[in-house]
Write a protein that holds these residues in place. Sequence first.
Motif, short mmCIF file in Angstrom:
data_model
loop_
_atom_site.label_atom_id
_atom_site.label_comp_id
_atom_site.label_asym_id
_atom_site.label_seq_id
_atom_site.Cartn_x
_atom_site.Cartn_y
_atom_site.Cartn_z
N LEU A 287 0.81 -1.21 0.00
CA LEU A 287 0.00 0.00 0.00
C LEU A 287 0.85 1.26 0.00
CD1 LEU A 287 -2.70 1.49 0.13
CD2 LEU A 287 -2.67 1.16 2.62
N ARG A 288 1.86 1.31 0.85
CA ARG A 288 2.67 2.53 0.92
C ARG A 288 3.39 2.79 -0.41
NH1 ARG A 288 7.09 5.48 2.18
NH2 ARG A 288 6.73 7.15 3.70
N ASP A 289 3.89 1.76 -1.04
CA ASP A 289 4.54 1.92 -2.34
C ASP A 289 3.55 2.47 -3.37
OD1 ASP A 289 6.85 0.94 -1.24
OD2 ASP A 289 6.60 -1.10 -2.05
N ASP A 290 2.33 1.96 -3.35
CA ASP A 290 1.32 2.43 -4.29
C ASP A 290 1.00 3.91 -4.06
OD1 ASP A 290 1.20 -0.05 -5.39
OD2 ASP A 290 -0.89 -0.46 -4.86
N LEU A 291 0.90 4.31 -2.79
CA LEU A 291 0.54 5.69 -2.48
C LEU A 291 1.69 6.66 -2.78
CD1 LEU A 291 -1.53 5.24 0.80
CD2 LEU A 291 -2.31 5.36 -1.57
N MET A 292 2.93 6.22 -2.57
CA MET A 292 4.06 7.07 -2.94
C MET A 292 4.17 7.20 -4.46
SD MET A 292 5.32 8.33 -0.24
CE MET A 292 6.78 9.10 -0.96
N LYS A 293 3.82 6.15 -5.18
CA LYS A 293 3.83 6.23 -6.64
C LYS A 293 2.79 7.23 -7.13
CE LYS A 293 3.89 3.37 -10.82
NZ LYS A 293 3.05 4.28 -11.61
N LEU A 294 1.67 7.33 -6.43
CA LEU A 294 0.67 8.33 -6.80
C LEU A 294 1.25 9.74 -6.71
CD1 LEU A 294 -2.70 7.14 -5.17
CD2 LEU A 294 -1.95 6.95 -7.55
N PHE A 295 2.01 10.02 -5.65
CA PHE A 295 2.62 11.34 -5.51
C PHE A 295 3.64 11.56 -6.63
CE2 PHE A 295 5.39 14.65 -4.01
CZ PHE A 295 4.55 15.52 -3.32
N SER A 296 4.40 10.54 -6.94
CA SER A 296 5.39 10.65 -8.01
C SER A 296 4.73 10.95 -9.35
CB SER A 296 6.20 9.35 -8.10
OG SER A 296 7.09 9.40 -9.19
#
Length: 298
Positions: free
Chosen positions: A188-197
Amino acid sequence: MEEMEEDAPERIEDENHNCGAEGVSVSSPAQVCVDSDSSSDTCESDSSASSAANGAALLFSSTSKFFLNAMTAEEYRTVYWPKLERAIEHLLTQSPMEHISISYEQIYSHVYKCVCQQHSELLYNDLMWKITSHLEQVSSELQASPPEHLIENFNLALTQYTAALHCIVPVFIYMNKFYIETKLNRDLRDDLMKLFSDHVAEKHVSTLLPLLKKAHSMPFQVKPSTMASVVKGLYALRPDWVPLAPALFSRFIPQIDAPALESQLLYYAAQDKTLQMELSQNGFSRGDQSRKRASEES
């Protein structure tokens, strides 16, 4: 956030770590009654009859309880998701120094029930949609930011977002464990950081990097802590951005450059001399040169 009606349910997992239904209360064997004939109800004293009746009652009670408490897609959409959405909005918009009173246990309870009632995919898609919408608004605000304030504003946006994830990821840990990791093979955290990227950093990196390089050539134009935070943040989001400004990233990310080579010593010395000249031209003196040792003056 308004108080949610239900207390956090007891978490029940089977040996395969599958999500189970809520716990149910079962009558004791002495309280289980069966029909002995068509005219009267009596409690069986025979142990085998009592055991059979108890098993039947348990199965009926558990099944009835599960179906009575089953959450429909409409109930999820109108009751559970709106409460979770408001909590997410609070977490995304509060400043890092601000504390908003939210019951994380109640948020977790709602996430837990949505996952147990087979609404993981709906919940995941709604969470991603909500955060994507928020980040698109953040990107629009940065787009309107004056160039001289973009570095600071980007740093604030990234800091606020990562602080929000420290709260969002833990309360959605049940969805992460039983849906994202298991079915999507992601985190989940990886997915959410990718959204910011994807929705913020990538849209502004081409403007940010020249501003960062310019600020770095003029020491203290931007606070060193802000410079370090932004450069390290960009590197964490996308390490493949390093070739766009290798000298800049190497100032803040250790061991990012290739090892020093003896054959390049003259080049390194020239770089150091250039940096000293730039500092001198910007008003940074080398200190009191009159206190050199005698050996240095010869």
